[in-house]
Design an enzyme around this catalytic site. Sequence first.
Site: not given
Length: 427
Positions: A274, A144, A17
Site C-alpha cells: 500500500k 483481511y 466488489y
Amino acid sequence: MKLYDINFDSKHIWHPYTSMTSPMPIYPIVGASGVELELADGRKLIDGMSSWWSAIHGYNHPILNQAAIQQLMKMSHVMFGGITHPAAINLCRKLIDITDNKLECIFLADSGSVAVEVALKMALQYWQSLGKKKCHFVALEGGYHGDTFGAMSVCDPNNSMHSLYEGYFSKNFFIQAPKYSFYEKWYPDDLISLKKILNKYADKIAAIIIEPIVQGAGGMRIYNSNYLASVRKLCNDYHILLIADEIATGFGRTGKLFACEHSKITPDILCLGKALTGGYLTLSVTITNRHIADTISKGKAGCFMHGPTFMGNPLSCAIAAASITLLMNSPWEKLVKDIEIQLMTELFPLKDQPQVADVRVLGAIGVVEMKMPVNVPELQRYFVAKGVWIRPFGKLIYLMPPYIITNKQLSKLTQAIRDIVIKQNNK
Ligand SMILES: *Cc1c(COP(=O)(O)O)cnc(C)c1O
C-alpha cells in the site's frame, strides 16, 4: 471524443466488489493533486481515503514525480532473474534501515496479496526444510489479508465468503478477534481462543498471520497492544512463526512507523505494501530474518519458490525509495499525531448519536461504526455534493487521509461525516 464515457465503463469494466449487471454509481476523476481529487466536471474533492491507505504524501507530489521521471529515463523495467539494479538495492537498504534489525532478507513482490502469498509460502517452506509437517495457519476472525487464494484462506471466512470456494481451500484455524480495544485495560482472557487451538494443534501449525493493532478491511477494529505482545510470546513457546501483515498499517499510519512497535515485537515475517510507493504504483515486500531465509535455502528446493515477472520493478522501487526518504525527512509523527487529535476532537462527540455503535481513532485513522449498514451510493452522492471523497463500507464510515492534509481540509471531512450521521438519525 469525450474524455470519459461512464456508459462504456459500466458496460465493460469490473470495479472492486461490484456487480456487472447493476453496478454502483462511479465518479470520473481526471486529476489529483495534493489532497484533492478533480472530477471530470472540474469540481474538487478533498480526499479522506488516501486511495485505500496508500497516498500518504498526497497526489502528484513533485519529489515522487521527479523520482519516477528520472527512473523512467533510465529504464522502467528489466527482469530480476540474473539481474539487479540500483533502484532495488537502494530501496531494500532503506527498508532494512527502518524496519526491525532482525528483518533483513527481502522479497520484492507485486501487490499486497502477493506479499501475503509469499509470506505463507515462506512459512510452509521453512517447516518443510526442517522436516516438519506444519501446513496450516492460524488467522483472526475479522482479519483481511488480500484477495488471492492463499490470502483469502486466512481472511475472515464470512467477510470474504469462503462458502463460494468451498472445497478448494486448505483448512486453516480461526480464532476470535481480540476483544479489548487499544485504549482499554487488557486481560489475558483475550488469549483463550488462541491457546485452545495451540494446545491442540500446534504441531500442525506453520504460522499465525495477524494485522498488528488495526484490523483494516475486515472491520476497522483497533485492538490492545498487549494482545499482540502475548501472541508473539505464545508463538515462541509453541514454535510457530508470526507473520505480521502491515500492508495497511505500515509507514506511520497508526502513529508508529510500523504498528508492531506499539507492542515492541518483531515478527518472523513482515508484509508491507500500500503506502510503500506513496500510492504511485503497485509494489509490496515480504521481509524475513536470516535464519528463516537460510533454512528455506537449505531445503529440498534449494531456494524460495517464487519469482514474479515484474519482480523488483525498477520504476516502482525508485518511487518507493523516494517515498520513504520523503516520509523520513518529514515531521510525519507530528502530522499523524495532529490528525489523531483532530479526529478525536471532531468525531468522538458522535458517540452520543443513537445510530452510532462506536467511534474509534488511532493515528491518522478515524472510524465511525453505525449500528446498521449504510446506503453506500446515497452517502457517496452526499459526500461528493459536499466536496469530499469518503467511501464507506458496511456499517463503517471512516477516514484515513494523506498525512499532509490541513486542519481545515480535515474539518471539512469530519463535518461531512457529522452531517450525514445526524441526517441518518433524523430519518
Ligand atoms: C490491502 C491489504 C492487503 C492486500 O493488498 P493488495 O495490494 O490489495 O493485494 C493485504 N493485507 C492487508 C492488511 C491489506 O490492508
